[in-house]
Design a protein around this motif. Structure first.
Motif, PDB file in Angstrom:
ATOM      1  N   LEU A 159       0.829  -1.206   0.000  1.00 49.66           N
ATOM      2  CA  LEU A 159       0.000   0.000   0.000  1.00 49.66           C
ATOM      3  C   LEU A 159       0.867   1.261   0.000  1.00 49.66           C
ATOM      4  O   LEU A 159       0.547   2.249  -0.665  1.00 49.66           O
ATOM      5  CB  LEU A 159      -0.904  -0.026   1.234  1.00 49.66           C
ATOM      6  CG  LEU A 159      -1.935   1.078   1.338  1.00 49.66           C
ATOM      7  CD1 LEU A 159      -2.883   1.051   0.169  1.00 49.66           C
ATOM      8  CD2 LEU A 159      -2.699   0.950   2.644  1.00 49.66           C
ATOM      9  N   LEU A 160       1.978   1.200   0.708  1.00 50.17           N
ATOM     10  CA  LEU A 160       2.859   2.372   0.782  1.00 50.17           C
ATOM     11  C   LEU A 160       3.453   2.706  -0.575  1.00 50.17           C
ATOM     12  O   LEU A 160       3.524   3.867  -0.971  1.00 50.17           O
ATOM     13  CB  LEU A 160       3.991   2.114   1.790  1.00 50.17           C
ATOM     14  CG  LEU A 160       3.643   2.301   3.259  1.00 50.17           C
ATOM     15  CD1 LEU A 160       4.821   1.946   4.131  1.00 50.17           C
ATOM     16  CD2 LEU A 160       3.214   3.730   3.541  1.00 50.17           C
ATOM     17  N   ARG A 161       3.890   1.677  -1.287  1.00 46.98           N
ATOM     18  CA  ARG A 161       4.463   1.930  -2.610  1.00 46.98           C
ATOM     19  C   ARG A 161       3.379   2.414  -3.573  1.00 46.98           C
ATOM     20  O   ARG A 161       3.630   3.244  -4.442  1.00 46.98           O
ATOM     21  CB  ARG A 161       5.166   0.681  -3.155  1.00 46.98           C
ATOM     22  CG  ARG A 161       6.362   0.257  -2.305  1.00 46.98           C
ATOM     23  CD  ARG A 161       7.340  -0.609  -3.062  1.00 46.98           C
ATOM     24  NE  ARG A 161       6.829  -1.909  -3.423  1.00 46.98           N
ATOM     25  CZ  ARG A 161       6.836  -2.985  -2.640  1.00 46.98           C
ATOM     26  NH1 ARG A 161       7.346  -2.898  -1.427  1.00 46.98           N
ATOM     27  NH2 ARG A 161       6.366  -4.131  -3.060  1.00 46.98           N
ATOM     28  N   GLY A 162       2.159   1.896  -3.404  1.00 49.04           N
ATOM     29  CA  GLY A 162       1.034   2.364  -4.219  1.00 49.04           C
ATOM     30  C   GLY A 162       0.735   3.823  -3.935  1.00 49.04           C
ATOM     31  O   GLY A 162       0.501   4.622  -4.852  1.00 49.04           O
ATOM     32  N   ALA A 163       0.772   4.201  -2.658  1.00 48.58           N
ATOM     33  CA  ALA A 163       0.497   5.595  -2.277  1.00 48.58           C
ATOM     34  C   ALA A 163       1.584   6.517  -2.834  1.00 48.58           C
ATOM     35  O   ALA A 163       1.291   7.620  -3.303  1.00 48.58           O
ATOM     36  CB  ALA A 163       0.424   5.709  -0.758  1.00 48.58           C
ATOM     37  N   LEU A 164       2.827   6.047  -2.797  1.00 46.76           N
ATOM     38  CA  LEU A 164       3.935   6.837  -3.341  1.00 46.76           C
ATOM     39  C   LEU A 164       3.733   7.071  -4.838  1.00 46.76           C
ATOM     40  O   LEU A 164       3.923   8.177  -5.348  1.00 46.76           O
ATOM     41  CB  LEU A 164       5.262   6.100  -3.088  1.00 46.76           C
ATOM     42  CG  LEU A 164       6.543   6.871  -3.414  1.00 46.76           C
ATOM     43  CD1 LEU A 164       6.686   8.085  -2.518  1.00 46.76           C
ATOM     44  CD2 LEU A 164       7.762   5.959  -3.261  1.00 46.76           C
ATOM     45  N   SER A 165       3.320   6.015  -5.521  1.00 49.32           N
ATOM     46  CA  SER A 165       3.058   6.095  -6.950  1.00 49.32           C
ATOM     47  C   SER A 165       1.931   7.099  -7.229  1.00 49.32           C
ATOM     48  O   SER A 165       2.029   7.930  -8.129  1.00 49.32           O
ATOM     49  CB  SER A 165       2.681   4.695  -7.450  1.00 49.32           C
ATOM     50  OG  SER A 165       2.296   4.728  -8.774  1.00 49.32           O
ATOM     51  N   ALA A 166       0.877   7.028  -6.418  1.00 48.34           N
ATOM     52  CA  ALA A 166      -0.262   7.936  -6.601  1.00 48.34           C
ATOM     53  C   ALA A 166       0.148   9.383  -6.376  1.00 48.34           C
ATOM     54  O   ALA A 166      -0.267  10.284  -7.114  1.00 48.34           O
ATOM     55  CB  ALA A 166      -1.384   7.558  -5.648  1.00 48.34           C
ATOM     56  N   LEU A 167       0.980   9.612  -5.357  1.00 46.62           N
ATOM     57  CA  LEU A 167       1.433  10.984  -5.093  1.00 46.62           C
ATOM     58  C   LEU A 167       2.250  11.519  -6.261  1.00 46.62           C
ATOM     59  O   LEU A 167       2.139  12.688  -6.630  1.00 46.62           O
ATOM     60  CB  LEU A 167       2.256  11.019  -3.796  1.00 46.62           C
ATOM     61  CG  LEU A 167       1.403  11.032  -2.528  1.00 46.62           C
ATOM     62  CD1 LEU A 167       2.241  10.718  -1.306  1.00 46.62           C
ATOM     63  CD2 LEU A 167       0.728  12.397  -2.356  1.00 46.62           C
ATOM     64  N   ALA A 168       3.068  10.646  -6.852  1.00 46.63           N
ATOM     65  CA  ALA A 168       3.847  11.074  -8.021  1.00 46.63           C
ATOM     66  C   ALA A 168       2.895  11.467  -9.152  1.00 46.63           C
ATOM     67  O   ALA A 168       3.119  12.469  -9.839  1.00 46.63           O
ATOM     68  CB  ALA A 168       4.784   9.958  -8.455  1.00 46.63           C
ATOM     69  N   GLY A 169       1.821  10.696  -9.332  1.00 38.50           N
ATOM     70  CA  GLY A 169       0.829  11.009 -10.362  1.00 38.50           C
ATOM     71  C   GLY A 169       0.120  12.321 -10.080  1.00 38.50           C
ATOM     72  O   GLY A 169      -0.072  13.147 -10.979  1.00 38.50           O
ATOM     73  N   ILE A 188       7.142  -0.605  -7.793  1.00 40.75           N
ATOM     74  CA  ILE A 188       6.139   0.443  -7.539  1.00 40.75           C
ATOM     75  C   ILE A 188       5.089   0.312  -8.634  1.00 40.75           C
ATOM     76  O   ILE A 188       5.416   0.414  -9.819  1.00 40.75           O
ATOM     77  CB  ILE A 188       6.778   1.854  -7.598  1.00 40.75           C
ATOM     78  CG1 ILE A 188       7.885   1.968  -6.555  1.00 40.75           C
ATOM     79  CG2 ILE A 188       5.728   2.939  -7.371  1.00 40.75           C
ATOM     80  CD1 ILE A 188       8.692   3.249  -6.662  1.00 40.75           C
ATOM     81  N   PRO A 189       3.815   0.072  -8.277  1.00 40.88           N
ATOM     82  CA  PRO A 189       2.804  -0.143  -9.313  1.00 40.88           C
ATOM     83  C   PRO A 189       2.512   1.124 -10.122  1.00 40.88           C
ATOM     84  O   PRO A 189       2.502   2.228  -9.556  1.00 40.88           O
ATOM     85  CB  PRO A 189       1.575  -0.584  -8.514  1.00 40.88           C
ATOM     86  CG  PRO A 189       1.784  -0.019  -7.156  1.00 40.88           C
ATOM     87  CD  PRO A 189       3.263   0.039  -6.914  1.00 40.88           C
ATOM     88  N   ALA A 190       2.281   0.947 -11.414  1.00 44.42           N
ATOM     89  CA  ALA A 190       2.033   2.105 -12.286  1.00 44.42           C
ATOM     90  C   ALA A 190       0.562   2.532 -12.265  1.00 44.42           C
ATOM     91  O   ALA A 190       0.261   3.699 -12.522  1.00 44.42           O
ATOM     92  CB  ALA A 190       2.459   1.778 -13.709  1.00 44.42           C
TER      93      ALA A 190
END
Lengths: 496, 165
Positions: free
Chosen positions: A166-176, A431-433
């Motif tokens: 979930l953390l890596r997903g959240a990081l990815s979302a913040l980048a988006g 990190i999921p896209a």
């Protein structure tokens, strides 16, 4: 406009050979792309998008929906034959599909996958037709605070597409979300991260970002290890799926379809959990419980009906609320925007002909899928044998043409390449896209509605909690966050 | 690689990136009109909020890495991982191809650049079908040109040397 008027308007729009041809072509492209390991349904929809620019909106959307539905079914072909799911949703199909292929019953497993997929697809389309309009009429009462609360809730989709962390997903979302801030400010028109470059003033092109994130990393992976894809394909075998097989699995197919519809209509859940839930329910209630995991045809039926039941239902939040149900519908939202349409409740008033045209097209798509799928099963060998080391350079060239065609701008090609390397680095770092893309789409909507609400209230945040609709979405958001946190903690892997 | 080391690395990168945004990028590259008094309506507000969340997630990743008891590698870590410097050289070569495409598009035109890029990539990926690769390198860009230029009406860059109908 009455229901009959709306239906007539829809028929007038799609009642021509071109619309159905586009749907058919879309299904063919989708099934082929889904059947090629390494080319996912997501990538197929993304790569098809530039070809739709010159089409009418209805033909374009039908083509993309065809690719989507075809891709979901096509993913089951490599799952059964070479134990490599074409889409994440096909992972559950491997459990019984591949053991059947090893026994020489690949044809029977693929046949059941097709019939279960078509049945679930029809059920899912029916649910879409019944519920989307009702939900849209409810959403007509929404103002900026309600939309802000809804989009905030929709961002919890990210938990569903974050995969293992979930953390890596959240990081990815913040980048988006951060990438979506590039361009001119929505209210004051001042520059934000444009670096003085006029090409960046309108923000980064959605299609360049999308193709960069989903197609280019696969090509870069091929450069890293050109032989990683080599595998062994199984023969079809002589046995075929019979009427008795279908009849015996019918209960599991319908149950799986319902599970797919229910989970698909909730943004962010996606097809993979629906397939696994449907599979586990079928195993729990089946008379042949002991055979599950060893090549039980009912297992194939359950998992395929679960993942295809999602396909139509993910369009419910898309059409009714303008919120993507998963990453593919996020791309389809982009397609609507490219064609000057804004999915959401207003579309049921302004473009009711397109809505009903889509409904009609979707009903027909289940029949087309049956035809295309039957041929695809027989021709799978040709698809599986496409040399990937020639296919991938072809994909690269397609990406270059497609991205350039959006704005006739070479800068967009550069953005695509840069995003491709970003996507590859994300892939290497697990990190999921998908959260990145969903946040990139929802980010401007979230900010826009937030600032509109603040302008309405003179910057008083209380407006974000102004009535039962906002309370409802805040409650759902809190509930989802609580459920995600609890399930993460239960796994004994804190927030990961 | 283990989850612990991955999260440690990502946590550091995310935290540093958030600091970079808060103290350099937002003050210098996000412009707000001087008459905006309320920070909530300022064009800088949203980027600052996102930078704050990035810092929070970075710290959470670091916390997760530090408190994680196990340091086991990921179960599905790539098997048959290519050894040596060859993969890196191929990555560099692909990067160079992409860079050359960017320079080649206005100069040679999209079709010729695409042909060269297709062939270069196919050989970079060590194709076992070199003849088919060359044929596809010629045919695919031409077909795409025909579609986009003559069906979709896109003004495909023609370059400065050879122009196509």
């Amino acid at each position: 406009m009455s229901l009959m008027d709306s239906l007539a308007a829809g028929f007038a729009l799609v009642g021509n050979i071109e619309a159905f041809l586009m749907l058919f072509i879309g299904l063919v492209v989708g099934v082929i792309a889904g059947a090629i390991p390494g080319l996912s349904a997501t990538m197929a929809v993304a790569l098809t998008l530039p070809f739709t620019f010159a089409m009418t909106p209805i033909n374009a959307i039908l083509l993309l929906l065809g690719v989507y539905k075809g891709g979901i079914f096509g993913g089951s072909i490599p799952a059964i034959l070479i134990k490599t799911p074409g889409t994440p949703a096909s992972s559950a199909t491997i459990l019984d599909g591949h053991p059947m292929a090893e026994r020489g019953e690949a044809g029977r497993a693929l046949g059941m996958a097709l019939y279960a997929s078509c049945t679930a697809d029809a059920v899912s389309n029916l649910a879409l037709i019944l519920f989307a309009g009702w939900l849209a009429s409810f959403a007509l009462n929404f103002g900026p605070p309600e939309f802000f609360a809804l989009i905030l809730f929709s961002l919890t989709i990210i938990a569903g597409v974050s995969g293992e962390s979930l953390l890596r997903g959240a990081l990815s979302a913040l980048a988006g979300l951060l990438l979506a801030t590039i361009g001119l400010d929505l209210v004051y028109g001042t520059n934000r991260f444009t670096l003085g470059n006029p090409n960046m003033m309108g923000g980064l092109n959605f299609i360049a970002v999308l193709i960069g994130l989903f197609a280019i990393p696969e090509i870069i992976s091929m450069a890293w290890n050109p032989v990683a894809h080599l595998g062994k394909t199984r023969a079809l075998g002589k046995s075929r799926c019979s009427w008795a097989d279908y009849k015996n699995s019918f209960k599991s197919i319908i149950r799986g379809s319902m599970i797919g519809v229910f989970l698909g209509s909730i943004p962010g859940i996606g097809a993979a959990p629906a397939a696994f839930l449907s599979y586990s329910e079928a195993r729990r209630t089946s008379k042949n419980q002991a055979n599950f995991g060893k090549g039980e045809i009912e297992g194939v039926a359950a998992s395929e009906s679960g993942n295809n039941g999602v396909a139509g239902a993910t369009l419910i939040p898309l059409l009714a609320l303008g919120v993507p149900g998963d990453v593919i519908t996020a791309i389809i939202i982009g397609a609507f925007m490219v064609h000057g349409l804004q999915p959401g409740p207003m579309m049921f008033i302004l473009n009711v002909d397109i809505i009903y045209g889509l409904f009609i097209g979707l009903i027909v798509s289940s029949v087309f899928l049956l035809i295309v799928g039957s041929v695809a099963i027989r021709g799978f060998r040709f698809v599986a044998d496409v040399p990937k080391r020639i296919l991938m350079p072809g994909v690269l060239i397609l990406c270059i043409y497609g991205v350039f065609a959006v704005n006739n701008n070479i800068f967009d090609v550069g953005v695509m390449f840069v995003m491709g390397w970003v996507g590859y680095i994300m892939m290497r770092n697990r990190i999921p896209a998908a959260p990145f893309l969903i946040a990139f789409i929802l980010g401007p909507l979230l900010e826009d509605n937030f600032r509109q609400a603040m302008l309405m209230s003179g910057s008083d945040p209380i407006i974000l909690f102004r009535g039962p609709i906002t309370w409802f979405f805040w409650f759902l958001t809190c509930l989802t966050v609580f459920a995600i946190t609890r399930s993460t903690l239960r796994k004994r892997v804190p927030l990961s | 690689m283990s989850q612990k080391s991955l999260h440690l690395r990502l946590g550091i990168v995310a935290s540093l990136f958030a600091l970079f945004l808060m103290f350099y990028a937002i003050p210098n590259y996000v412009f707000a009109p001087s008459n905006v008094r309320n920070i909530i309506l300022s064009p800088k507000f949203w980027p600052y909020v996102l930078a704050g969340f990035t810092a929070f997630i970075g710290l959470a990743l670091l916390f997760n890495a530090v408190t994680s008891a196990t340091d086991t590698p990921f179960e599905d870590e790539e098997t048959g991982h290519p050894e040596g410097s060859a993969p890196w050289m191929r990555l560099g070569a692909l990067g160079a191809i992409m860079l050359l495409v960017m320079f080649g598009l206005p100069l040679l035109g999209m079709v010729w650049t695409a042909m060269l890029a297709f062939a270069a990539c196919a050989f970079l990926f060590r194709t076992r079908h070199p003849v088919a690769a060359v044929v596809c390198a010629v045919v695919v860009p031409l077909l795409l040109y025909a579609f986009f230029a003559h069906v979709a009406g896109v003004a495909i860059p023609q370059g400065e040397f050879v122009r196509l109908p």
